[in-house]
Design an enzyme around this catalytic site. Structure first.
Site, PDB file in Angstrom:
ATOM      1  N   HIS A  56      32.947   6.647   2.098  1.00  0.00           N
ATOM      2  CA  HIS A  56      32.087   7.393   1.309  1.00  0.00           C
ATOM      3  C   HIS A  56      30.844   6.523   0.863  1.00  0.00           C
ATOM      4  O   HIS A  56      30.954   5.742   0.066  1.00  0.00           O
ATOM      5  CB  HIS A  56      32.764   7.785   0.024  1.00  0.00           C
ATOM      6  CG  HIS A  56      31.929   8.823  -0.978  1.00  0.00           C
ATOM      7  ND1 HIS A  56      32.226   9.963  -1.526  1.00  0.00           N
ATOM      8  CD2 HIS A  56      30.687   8.908  -1.482  1.00  0.00           C
ATOM      9  CE1 HIS A  56      31.443  10.619  -2.069  1.00  0.00           C
ATOM     10  NE2 HIS A  56      30.387  10.015  -2.212  1.00  0.00           N
ATOM     11  N   HIS A  58      26.268   6.868   0.785  1.00  0.00           N
ATOM     12  CA  HIS A  58      24.888   7.710   0.930  1.00  0.00           C
ATOM     13  C   HIS A  58      24.153   6.685   1.520  1.00  0.00           C
ATOM     14  O   HIS A  58      23.143   6.372   1.095  1.00  0.00           O
ATOM     15  CB  HIS A  58      24.579   8.169  -0.379  1.00  0.00           C
ATOM     16  CG  HIS A  58      25.513   9.152  -0.911  1.00  0.00           C
ATOM     17  ND1 HIS A  58      25.246  10.467  -0.906  1.00  0.00           N
ATOM     18  CD2 HIS A  58      26.715   8.848  -1.579  1.00  0.00           C
ATOM     19  CE1 HIS A  58      26.253  11.096  -1.920  1.00  0.00           C
ATOM     20  NE2 HIS A  58      26.937   9.926  -2.090  1.00  0.00           N
ATOM     21  N   GLN A 151      23.257  18.031  -2.064  1.00  0.00           N
ATOM     22  CA  GLN A 151      23.167  17.621  -3.399  1.00  0.00           C
ATOM     23  C   GLN A 151      22.851  18.287  -4.612  1.00  0.00           C
ATOM     24  O   GLN A 151      23.223  18.048  -5.680  1.00  0.00           O
ATOM     25  CB  GLN A 151      22.071  16.330  -3.129  1.00  0.00           C
ATOM     26  CG  GLN A 151      21.742  15.348  -4.356  1.00  0.00           C
ATOM     27  CD  GLN A 151      22.632  14.354  -4.743  1.00  0.00           C
ATOM     28  OE1 GLN A 151      22.938  13.388  -4.017  1.00  0.00           O
ATOM     29  NE2 GLN A 151      23.482  14.809  -5.742  1.00  0.00           N
ATOM     30  N   HIS A 209      32.213  15.964  -3.249  1.00  0.00           N
ATOM     31  CA  HIS A 209      31.880  15.436  -4.336  1.00  0.00           C
ATOM     32  C   HIS A 209      32.596  16.584  -5.237  1.00  0.00           C
ATOM     33  O   HIS A 209      31.987  17.518  -5.819  1.00  0.00           O
ATOM     34  CB  HIS A 209      30.534  15.294  -4.591  1.00  0.00           C
ATOM     35  CG  HIS A 209      30.141  14.365  -3.805  1.00  0.00           C
ATOM     36  ND1 HIS A 209      29.892  14.185  -2.643  1.00  0.00           N
ATOM     37  CD2 HIS A 209      29.196  13.187  -4.399  1.00  0.00           C
ATOM     38  CE1 HIS A 209      29.233  13.064  -2.137  1.00  0.00           C
ATOM     39  NE2 HIS A 209      28.928  12.296  -3.356  1.00  0.00           N
ATOM     40  N   GLU A 212      32.715  15.171 -10.624  1.00  0.00           N
ATOM     41  CA  GLU A 212      32.101  14.099 -10.640  1.00  0.00           C
ATOM     42  C   GLU A 212      31.615  14.230 -12.086  1.00  0.00           C
ATOM     43  O   GLU A 212      30.405  14.109 -12.226  1.00  0.00           O
ATOM     44  CB  GLU A 212      31.252  13.769  -9.632  1.00  0.00           C
ATOM     45  CG  GLU A 212      31.105  11.904  -9.464  1.00  0.00           C
ATOM     46  CD  GLU A 212      29.942  11.659  -8.809  1.00  0.00           C
ATOM     47  OE1 GLU A 212      29.390  12.400  -7.882  1.00  0.00           O
ATOM     48  OE2 GLU A 212      29.641  10.474  -8.635  1.00  0.00           O
ATOM     49  N   ASP A 308      30.206   4.070  -2.326  1.00  0.00           N
ATOM     50  CA  ASP A 308      29.411   5.254  -2.604  1.00  0.00           C
ATOM     51  C   ASP A 308      27.949   4.838  -2.440  1.00  0.00           C
ATOM     52  O   ASP A 308      27.059   5.575  -2.007  1.00  0.00           O
ATOM     53  CB  ASP A 308      29.427   5.721  -4.011  1.00  0.00           C
ATOM     54  CG  ASP A 308      29.171   6.906  -4.386  1.00  0.00           C
ATOM     55  OD1 ASP A 308      28.750   7.736  -3.282  1.00  0.00           O
ATOM     56  OD2 ASP A 308      29.474   7.359  -5.409  1.00  0.00           O
ATOM     57  N   TRP A 314      21.397   5.888  -8.116  1.00  0.00           N
ATOM     58  CA  TRP A 314      22.525   5.920  -8.712  1.00  0.00           C
ATOM     59  C   TRP A 314      23.068   4.725  -9.227  1.00  0.00           C
ATOM     60  O   TRP A 314      23.952   4.610 -10.224  1.00  0.00           O
ATOM     61  CB  TRP A 314      23.806   6.828  -7.940  1.00  0.00           C
ATOM     62  CG  TRP A 314      23.083   8.290  -7.930  1.00  0.00           C
ATOM     63  CD1 TRP A 314      23.436   9.383  -8.909  1.00  0.00           C
ATOM     64  CD2 TRP A 314      22.428   8.785  -6.827  1.00  0.00           C
ATOM     65  NE1 TRP A 314      22.712  10.337  -8.321  1.00  0.00           N
ATOM     66  CE2 TRP A 314      22.512  10.272  -7.015  1.00  0.00           C
ATOM     67  CE3 TRP A 314      22.123   8.261  -5.729  1.00  0.00           C
ATOM     68  CZ2 TRP A 314      21.598  11.061  -6.174  1.00  0.00           C
ATOM     69  CZ3 TRP A 314      21.143   9.222  -4.678  1.00  0.00           C
ATOM     70  CH2 TRP A 314      21.147  10.649  -5.111  1.00  0.00           C
TER      71      TRP A 314
HETATM   72 FE   FE2 Z   1      28.707  10.230  -3.441  1.00  0.00          FE
END
Ligand code: FE2
Length: 415
Positions: A56, A58, A151, A209, A212, A308, A314
């Site tokens: 996982h 991005h 997203q 996702h 979360e 991630d 993030w």
């Molecule tokens: Fe993610």
């Protein structure tokens, strides 16, 4: 290629491995240490194991932290806002440069299998298309699965569903979702049903996702698991994050786990990301915000760790080292018992492979592709404790990455 003096996981013996035509041909225990020869690669008692799996990440957002603005609050939602500001600056060359640099980091740290999310809340789909193209170009060197990830909502973002269908038609491997970010509970639930319908229609995997958020009322996991069960997609479905489960009450969890187990779905937890992003609306005590990794594992449900983010809106740290995520995860989830250490690497190897549905071609077994790494250390415990470097990464019998041992000299210390 022949390898000698290798240690394998869960065994005290040394092994020789013979590789022919890119496959493991023979794996033989040695009665003693063999001396090096020109025709064999001596790994000197180090641990040889299956490559790390990054299930996982991005890649489309990697290496963009602070562009144009930093995430000041540290929340997931500000991260989505900051990413929304970066998105208009995306183009193929920009994405390609950052993705290749990030893949290099991952390969340098033993990863050979990646599942990356690509944001489809973008009418141009430039991130998704570029990632699918890179996946195809690098096929011989690394396995990449691309998740079409809405997203800003599958059903809340304008034309979100059409963009998802376009992503499937372009060749995305996995259908994604983000139910807790949809405008309403109804849209969140509907999005889970839609994700499963799309997976059936296009014959793809699912990775959502899911929940979360620290909100104990965020319960889309039960919808996803139920849909996975009824559709018989089962282990082709993964729930990422599920951080709300940290805040569910135990009575609800007890009921929920029965469904999770029956459904056969996989779980991915991102320890560094979640400890950073969750608990941001708490004063004290602050929740850790990780899903119940220990309990899932004890219930026989497949769960693995992922990074991630690498330097994105993030999470502004990250370096491609899954051993770091593993270290954090075991601490945060209080999985520090002796038995936990003995099988720690499962969480960034075998369990990730199961989540990616690649287990049939993964592992140190005769007849399987000769993909492996050699780690500084002799077992899970010593690799974890010393954060052992990846010394060698081999794919199909060919060296993909090799690291020279670092040397430390002491001037005054008597050692
Ligand atoms: Fe993610």
């Amino acid at each position: 290629m022949n390898i000698i003096n290798a240690r394998l996981r869960h065994s005290n013996d040394l092994y020789s491995l013979e590789i022919h035509d890119g496959l493991f041909d023979k794996i033989t225990p040695q009665s003693s240490l063999l001396s090096a020869s020109e025709s064999s690669l001596d790994v000197a008692g180090k641990l040889l194991c299956a490559p790390f799996v990054e299930p996982h990440i991005h890649l489309d957002a990697a290496l963009t932290a602070g562009e144009p603005n930093w995430n000041q609050s540290g929340t997931l939602f500000e991260g989505i806002e900051r990413w929304g500001e970066r998105k208009p600056m995306l183009n193929e060359a920009d994405i390609r440069r950052r993705v290749l640099k990030t893949i290099e980091l991952l390969v340098a740290n033993g990863v050979q299998h990646i599942r990356t999310h690509a944001d489809t809340s973008d009418p141009s789909l430039v991130g998704l298309k570029t990632l699918c193209d890179i996946r195809d170009e690098l096929r011989d060197q690394i396995d990449i699965q691309v998740v079409a990830f809405p997203q800003e909502g599958l059903l809340s973002y304008p034309n979100g569903l059409q963009l998802m269908e376009q992503a499937m038609e372009y060749g995305a491997d996995v259908v994604g979702g983000i139910p807790h970010f949809e405008y309403t509970r109804e849209l969140g639930e509907q999005s889970m049903k839609t994700v499963i319908e799309l997976a059936l229609k296009y014959d793809r995997l699912v990775d959502v996702h899911c929940d979360e958020i620290d909100d104990p009322n965020s319960r889309y996991l039960e919808v996803l698991a139920c849909e996975a069960l009824f559709s018989e997609l089962g282990s082709r479905v993964t729930a990422s994050h599920t951080t709300a489960m940290h805040s569910y009450d135990n009575a609800y969890c007890s009921k929920l786990f029965r469904l999770l187990k029956k459904s056969g779905i996989n779980f991915i937890s991102c320890p560094t990301e979640s400890i950073h992003l969750q608990g941001r609306f708490d004063s004290y005590p602050k929740r850790r915000g990780l899903t119940r990794v220990k309990e899932l594992r004890e219930a026989g449900i497949n769960v693995c760790f992922a990074e991630d983010s690498i330097f994105d809106p993030w999470y502004s740290l990250g370096n491609g080292k899954l051993l770091r995520s593993l270290d954090f995860g075991l601490h945060i989830c209080q999985m520090m018992g002796y038995q936990d250490f003995q099988r720690a690497l499962d969480l960034i190897t075998d369990n990730g492979a199961v989540a990616l549905n690649i287990q049939h071609n993964y592992g140190i077994e005769v007849g399987k592709p000769a993909n492996f790494i050699v780690l500084e250390g002799e077992d899970d415990y010593s690799v974890l404790r010393n954060q052992g470097e990846v010394m060698l990464s081999v794919r199909g019998g060919e060296i993909l990455m090799q690291r020279q041992p670092s040397q430390v000299s002491y001037n005054r210390l008597a050692v």
